[in-house]
Design a protein around this motif. Structure first.
Motif, PDB file in Angstrom:
ATOM      1  N   GLY A  97      23.482  13.783  36.477  1.00  0.00           N
ATOM      2  CA  GLY A  97      23.264  15.144  36.957  1.00  0.00           C
ATOM      3  C   GLY A  97      22.033  15.269  37.834  1.00  0.00           C
ATOM      4  N   GLU A 146      22.896  14.229  41.507  1.00  0.00           N
ATOM      5  CA  GLU A 146      23.949  14.919  42.237  1.00  0.00           C
ATOM      6  C   GLU A 146      23.430  16.189  42.897  1.00  0.00           C
ATOM      7  N   THR A 147      24.251  16.728  43.797  1.00  0.00           N
ATOM      8  CA  THR A 147      23.965  18.046  44.347  1.00  0.00           C
ATOM      9  C   THR A 147      24.063  19.065  43.224  1.00  0.00           C
ATOM     10  N   GLY A 175      28.770  20.525  36.702  1.00  0.00           N
ATOM     11  CA  GLY A 175      29.894  19.961  35.969  1.00  0.00           C
ATOM     12  C   GLY A 175      29.479  18.871  35.005  1.00  0.00           C
ATOM     13  N   LEU A 176      28.583  17.985  35.455  1.00  0.00           N
ATOM     14  CA  LEU A 176      28.103  16.908  34.600  1.00  0.00           C
ATOM     15  C   LEU A 176      27.275  17.447  33.438  1.00  0.00           C
ATOM     16  N   LYS A 178      23.755   5.283  40.553  1.00  0.00           N
ATOM     17  CA  LYS A 178      24.964   5.965  40.082  1.00  0.00           C
ATOM     18  C   LYS A 178      25.973   4.974  39.507  1.00  0.00           C
ATOM     19  N   LYS A 231      25.823  21.692  42.902  1.00  0.00           N
ATOM     20  CA  LYS A 231      27.198  22.055  42.557  1.00  0.00           C
ATOM     21  C   LYS A 231      27.819  21.019  41.636  1.00  0.00           C
ATOM     22  N   ASN A 232      27.663  19.736  41.965  1.00  0.00           N
ATOM     23  CA  ASN A 232      28.230  18.676  41.131  1.00  0.00           C
ATOM     24  C   ASN A 232      27.456  18.498  39.832  1.00  0.00           C
TER      25      ASN A 232
END
Length: 300
Positions: free
Chosen positions: A138, A141-142, A148-149, A111, A144-145
């Motif tokens: 992306g 990430e989880t 957004g990405l 990351k 949910k996150n």
């Protein structure tokens, strides 16, 4: 499963830059040879920047083949010259460091490198590389996150004037479809998979189009419409046959649809064939043990 699909889809995104057209992510060894041939030509032309970009992709190919030492050594060789080279080289260097740490399952370091790549790409308005960094982040990430990405990457691709950035759209629609599917938000998943299908259809179809149609049908089955899903998957199977290929994921889904519809005897041969094809992929046997066991049971 997702790894295999993304490999094919990313071949389309790979048209984002000339050197990336040399990629076949399903065949990293063959891709490496193409990069090395191009490297010899770049050395002959004394194109230092192109040589460095090609080295980053050789490193990536070595990593995909499991040779992490050689991959890191290739990137190490660029460090003394990075400050003198164009920003795109530095961004590619950071991206590949991040991908190598991802392969090594060191997610915090992955990351960190990918965020640096994103920041550097944004600073120099390298939209197509910023999108690459965003979609890689992306994956780490989880769900949910990740949304957004992925939406940030999608909006950048839609707004960019760079055709190399716009060419990411098919992959980004597909990625969002998978993210929403994994959240069991089937309406949104279908919407993005259908956008991916339409995008690839406008560009001549091919493997990415078949994968998008497979994705649409998979979600239809999972959301309770196996009859519609079966018709699509049978047509997708014919599409692969026209290309002279067999896709084990398609065979598996045909079997699952027939099974759901109570046609177990018809389903079994598809499970047998799916097991035969998918078992040849070491990644599948290693990373999808539950699916492998289910196929083996249903193939009996």
């Amino acid at each position: 499963m997702i790894r295999v699909l993304l490999a094919a889809l990313l071949c389309v995104a790979a048209e984002a830059a000339d050197i990336d057209k040399l990629w076949d992510f399903d065949l990293p060894a063959e891709s490496e040879q193409r990069f090395r041939t191009a490297l010899v030509a770049a050395q002959r032309e004394a194109d230092v920047a192109l040589q460095a970009e090609l080295v980053t992709q050789i490193a990536r190919a070595r990593g995909l083949q499991g040779d992490m030492a050689a991959a890191n050594a290739a990137l190490d060789s660029l460090v003394p010259r990075l400050a003198e080279l164009p920003p795109a080289v530095s961004v590619r260097y950071m991206l590949e460091r991040g991908r190598l740490y991802q392969l090594a399952t060191d997610i915090p370091k992955a990351k960190r490198w990918l965020r640096n790549a994103l920041s550097h790409a944004q600073r120099h308005q390298l939209d197509y590389l910023a999108i690459d960094a965003l979609q890689m982040l992306g994956y780490l990430e989880t769900a949910k996150n990740a949304v957004g990405l992925q939406m940030q990457a999608l909006n950048l691709a839609l707004a960019s004037q760079d055709p190399r950035a716009q060419n990411w759209l098919g992959v980004l629609y597909q990625n969002l479809g998978w993210t929403y599917r994994n959240q069991r938000d089937y309406p949104k998943a279908l919407d993005f998979f259908r956008q991916a299908q339409a995008w690839h259809e406008q560009r001549g179809g091919g493997k990415p189009w078949l994968i998008a149609r497979w994705s649409v049908a998979k979600v239809l089955r999972e959301s309770g419409e196996p009859d519609k899903a079966l018709l699509i998957q049978l047509d997708v199977e014919r599409g692969w046959q026209k290309l002279g290929q067999t896709d084990g994921h398609v065979l598996e889904e045909i079997g699952e649809n027939l099974l759901t519809l109570g046609r177990r005897a018809e389903a079994r041969p598809y499970f047998v064939r799916a097991l035969d094809v998918l078992s040849r992929d070491p990644w599948f046997a290693r990373n999808e043990p539950a699916r492998h066991a289910r196929l083996a049971k249903l193939a009996q």
